[in-house]
Design an enzyme around this catalytic site. Structure first.
Site, PDB file in Angstrom:
ATOM      1  N   LYS A 101     -29.189  12.346 -29.881  1.00 45.10           N
ATOM      2  CA  LYS A 101     -30.584  12.304 -29.427  1.00 45.10           C
ATOM      3  C   LYS A 101     -30.867  10.914 -28.888  1.00 45.10           C
ATOM      4  O   LYS A 101     -30.226   9.943 -29.292  1.00 45.10           O
ATOM      5  CB  LYS A 101     -31.529  12.594 -30.605  1.00 45.10           C
ATOM      6  CG  LYS A 101     -32.928  12.997 -30.179  1.00 45.10           C
ATOM      7  CD  LYS A 101     -33.022  14.472 -29.824  1.00 45.10           C
ATOM      8  CE  LYS A 101     -34.368  14.812 -29.239  1.00 45.10           C
ATOM      9  NZ  LYS A 101     -34.557  16.258 -29.049  1.00 45.10           N
ATOM     10  N   ASP A 114     -37.040  16.322 -23.634  1.00 49.18           N
ATOM     11  CA  ASP A 114     -37.744  16.493 -24.916  1.00 49.18           C
ATOM     12  C   ASP A 114     -39.194  16.081 -24.639  1.00 49.18           C
ATOM     13  O   ASP A 114     -39.594  16.015 -23.465  1.00 49.18           O
ATOM     14  CB  ASP A 114     -37.111  15.633 -26.030  1.00 49.18           C
ATOM     15  CG  ASP A 114     -37.654  15.983 -27.415  1.00 49.18           C
ATOM     16  OD1 ASP A 114     -37.368  17.077 -27.916  1.00 49.18           O
ATOM     17  OD2 ASP A 114     -38.400  15.163 -28.001  1.00 49.18           O
TER      18      ASP A 114
HETATM   19  P1  NDP Z   1     -43.939  18.247 -23.947  1.00 51.34           P
HETATM   20  O1  NDP Z   1     -43.977  16.800 -23.747  1.00 51.34           O
HETATM   21  O2  NDP Z   1     -43.775  19.167 -22.788  1.00 51.34           O
HETATM   22  O3  NDP Z   1     -45.244  18.741 -24.740  1.00 51.34           O
HETATM   23  C1  NDP Z   1     -45.556  18.225 -26.006  1.00 51.34           C
HETATM   24  C2  NDP Z   1     -46.875  18.824 -26.419  1.00 51.34           C
HETATM   25  O4  NDP Z   1     -47.127  18.465 -27.772  1.00 51.34           O
HETATM   26  C3  NDP Z   1     -48.032  18.289 -25.610  1.00 51.34           C
HETATM   27  O5  NDP Z   1     -49.046  19.257 -25.554  1.00 51.34           O
HETATM   28  C4  NDP Z   1     -48.463  17.082 -26.441  1.00 51.34           C
HETATM   29  O6  NDP Z   1     -49.808  16.692 -26.241  1.00 51.34           O
HETATM   30  C5  NDP Z   1     -48.270  17.616 -27.840  1.00 51.34           C
HETATM   31  N1  NDP Z   1     -48.037  16.489 -28.750  1.00 51.34           N
HETATM   32  C6  NDP Z   1     -47.078  15.545 -28.663  1.00 51.34           C
HETATM   33  N2  NDP Z   1     -47.199  14.658 -29.645  1.00 51.34           N
HETATM   34  C7  NDP Z   1     -48.247  15.070 -30.378  1.00 51.34           C
HETATM   35  C8  NDP Z   1     -48.880  14.569 -31.523  1.00 51.34           C
HETATM   36  N3  NDP Z   1     -48.453  13.449 -32.137  1.00 51.34           N
HETATM   37  N4  NDP Z   1     -49.941  15.263 -32.024  1.00 51.34           N
HETATM   38  C9  NDP Z   1     -50.378  16.393 -31.402  1.00 51.34           C
HETATM   39  N5  NDP Z   1     -49.811  16.904 -30.305  1.00 51.34           N
HETATM   40  C10 NDP Z   1     -48.780  16.247 -29.789  1.00 51.34           C
HETATM   41  O7  NDP Z   1     -42.779  18.488 -25.021  1.00 51.34           O
HETATM   42  P2  NDP Z   1     -41.991  19.827 -25.375  1.00 51.34           P
HETATM   43  O8  NDP Z   1     -42.875  21.003 -25.230  1.00 51.34           O
HETATM   44  O9  NDP Z   1     -40.709  19.793 -24.653  1.00 51.34           O
HETATM   45  O10 NDP Z   1     -41.643  19.576 -26.910  1.00 51.34           O
HETATM   46  C11 NDP Z   1     -42.500  20.007 -27.968  1.00 51.34           C
HETATM   47  C12 NDP Z   1     -41.701  20.066 -29.262  1.00 51.34           C
HETATM   48  O11 NDP Z   1     -40.598  20.968 -29.101  1.00 51.34           O
HETATM   49  C13 NDP Z   1     -41.075  18.741 -29.701  1.00 51.34           C
HETATM   50  O12 NDP Z   1     -41.048  18.691 -31.112  1.00 51.34           O
HETATM   51  C14 NDP Z   1     -39.656  18.857 -29.174  1.00 51.34           C
HETATM   52  O13 NDP Z   1     -38.767  18.023 -29.893  1.00 51.34           O
HETATM   53  C15 NDP Z   1     -39.400  20.315 -29.440  1.00 51.34           C
HETATM   54  N6  NDP Z   1     -38.287  20.883 -28.659  1.00 51.34           N
HETATM   55  C16 NDP Z   1     -38.304  20.863 -27.294  1.00 51.34           C
HETATM   56  C17 NDP Z   1     -37.275  21.423 -26.588  1.00 51.34           C
HETATM   57  C18 NDP Z   1     -37.291  21.529 -25.105  1.00 51.34           C
HETATM   58  O14 NDP Z   1     -36.419  22.197 -24.551  1.00 51.34           O
HETATM   59  N7  NDP Z   1     -38.259  20.947 -24.410  1.00 51.34           N
HETATM   60  C19 NDP Z   1     -36.096  22.000 -27.273  1.00 51.34           C
HETATM   61  C20 NDP Z   1     -36.221  22.052 -28.712  1.00 51.34           C
HETATM   62  C21 NDP Z   1     -37.274  21.480 -29.348  1.00 51.34           C
HETATM   63  P3  NDP Z   1     -50.120  15.352 -25.407  1.00 51.34           P
HETATM   64  O15 NDP Z   1     -49.948  15.736 -23.971  1.00 51.34           O
HETATM   65  O16 NDP Z   1     -51.524  15.036 -25.786  1.00 51.34           O
HETATM   66  O17 NDP Z   1     -49.141  14.308 -25.861  1.00 51.34           O
END
Ligand code: NDP
Length: 448
Positions: free
Chosen positions: A129, A169
């Site tokens: 990572k 991510d």
């Molecule tokens: P994005 O950056 O596309 O979206 C993240 C979302 O989560 C946004 O809506 C963001 O809001 C919100 N968010 C982030 N940090 C916080 C926080 N501290 N409190 C509340 N909301 C928060 O990321 P992904 O959708 O790609 O990833 C989301 C999760 O899924 C993560 O845990 C990631 O590790 C996991 N994941 C992702 C994969 C992928 O293929 N993308 C694969 C496997 C797991 P804001 O815009 O306000 O920051």
């Protein structure tokens, strides 16, 4: 599940001492150790081979300066990380997180989880990572590009298509992967599948964008069916509104569920009639806006400040898809009180240990992240295969493979939980099944 095995208790103490100040990493190791207690009893050969001691220590950790110039001509400095945790079953593989909360402990917890997740996918990928405390929010495209180029200038010395293959991510989407890929190609003068999540015009895979959210629903659907239920007619709450949340919403809706809420780090929206996903995609994917803009387009929906309140909305199925530790004990208890029957994790480690205890004590069907969200990395693995073949598969081909992988992941978790006397505990099943494949490979390769 308390840790009672003395060998693992002692080892966890060593891990705590060695990694002081990294609570997320300790949390991830503790959860895995709790699940692995019956394995220690059944497999003294793995204890003898030192597999447990070795698997909690990253093979390599790289930290570096990332200097870049902002639009005002001022030099900014961020910190970059890549943790190459375990390469027993394949090249290191795992995403790059760009978020101000990133520090070594976050990258280590994610890298550690990635070992078991990648193992569950059935594909040959080790765990790694990376990331930085850079925040892409509010930055211009030019600033994001200069950051990504600087980040890759150092990272390119440590990665490669057969060595370490990063992906997206939080904060790293198609735009960032494109800038990083361009810089890698320029520095190395080679066009290889060194990153996944690439654009379709330069080696990306169809279905990769949808994969984590779709995969989450495929896994959850298997879990529901195995317990005599389905998505049809269910009310679903999904946190986040990024890549995972959007495509989990799309697939849950296609299964006949009604998704009523989404969030970002500022607050959440509630639409009793069901979220209109085309509006969300326009706000998040096209305009890079905030989720509260949804109520401008849908005045019957509501927006509430503060993201935690989303778990007070009554639902049958909760799919946390934002970030780590977003559901604590209090939120888990409210979910139970409101009749929630299923929690399945799109985000990595979104439930605190106390929240997980609450699910298990109340008979909630619990799909743990390392199994439920493995569809993203699985499809990254399929992107690597296509890059090696120099061929592109159709959306339907990749989607069918993803679906098959998610089914096999559920079966592996279910079978392992049964074999080790914890039927229905898919967290224990995921940890045991993911661990055993890596452990066998580590033992076979000797003390390295
Ligand atoms: P994005 O950056 O596309 O979206 C993240 C979302 O989560 C946004 O809506 C963001 O809001 C919100 N968010 C982030 N940090 C916080 C926080 N501290 N409190 C509340 N909301 C928060 O990321 P992904 O959708 O790609 O990833 C989301 C999760 O899924 C993560 O845990 C990631 O590790 C996991 N994941 C992702 C994969 C992928 O293929 N993308 C694969 C496997 C797991 P804001 O815009 O306000 O920051």
């Amino acid at each position: 599940m308390a840790l009672k095995n003395q060998y693992l208790i002692d080892l966890l103490e060593t891990v705590k001492k060695r990694n002081a100040g990294e609570p997320e990493f300790i949390q991830a190791v503790t959860e895995v150790f709790e699940s692995l207690q019956p394995v220690v009893d059944k497999r003294p050969d793995l204890v003898e081979a030192g597999v447990f001691e070795r698997i909690v220590e990253p093979e390599r950790q790289i930290m570096f300066r990332v200097p870049w110039v902002d639009d005002n001509g001022k030099v900014q400095v961020n910190r970059g990380f890549r943790v190459q945790f375990n390469s027993a079953i394949g090249p290191y593989k795992g995403g790059i997180r760009l978020h101000p909360s990133v520090y070594l402990g976050i990258i280590k917890f994610l890298g550690f989880e990635q070992i078991f997740k990648n193992s569950l996918t059935t594909l040959p990928m080790g765990g790694g990572k990376g990331g930085s405390d850079f925040d892409p929010k509010g930055k211009s495209d030019g600033e994001v590009m200069r950051f990504c180029q600087s980040f890759m200038t150092e990272l390119s010395k440590h990665i490669g298509a057969d060595c370490d293959v990063p992906a997206g991510d939080i904060g790293t989407g198609g735009r960032e992967i494109g800038y990083m890929f361009g810089q890698y190609k320029r520095l190395r003068n080679e066009f290889t599948g060194v990153l996944t999540g690439k654009g379709l015009t330069y080696g990306g895979s169809l279905t990769r964008t949808e994969a984590t959210g779709y995969g989450l629903c495929y896994f959850t659907n298997e879990m529901l069916q195995a317990n005599g239920s389905s998505f049809e007619g269910k009310t679903v709450v999904i946190s986040g509104s990024g890549n995972v949340a959007i495509y989990a919403t799309e697939k849950a809706q296609s299964y006949g569920a009604k998704v009523v809420a989404l969030s970002d780090s500022n607050g959440y929206i509630y639409d009793a009639d069901g979220i209109k996903l085309d509006i969300v995609k326009e706000i998040k994917e096209v305009k890079r806006g905030r989720i509260k803009e949804y109520v401008d387009a849908v005045p019957t929906a509501t927006y509430t400040e503060g993201c935690k309140g989303i778990w007070t909305i009554p639902c049958d199925i909760a799919l946390p898809c934002a970030t780590q530790n977003e559901i604590d004990k209090e939120s888990a208890e409210i979910l139970v009180k409101n009749g929630c029957k299923v929690v399945s994790e799109g985000a990595n480690m979104p439930s605190t240990p106390e929240a997980i205890e609450t699910y298990l004590a109340n008979g909630i069907l619990y799909g743990p992240a390392k199994a439920a969200n493995a569809g993203g990395v699985a499809t990254s693995g399929l992107e690597m295969s296509q890059n090696s073949e120099r061929l592109s598969w159709t959306f339907e081909e990749v989607d069918a493979k993803l679906h098959g992988i998610m089914k096999s992941i559920f079966k592996a978790c279910d079978d392992a939980a049964k074999e080790y006397g914890m039927e229905g505990n898919y967290m224990a099943g995921a940890n045991i099944a993911g661990f055993l494949k890596v452990a066998e490979a580590m033992k076979a390769q000797g003390c390295v």
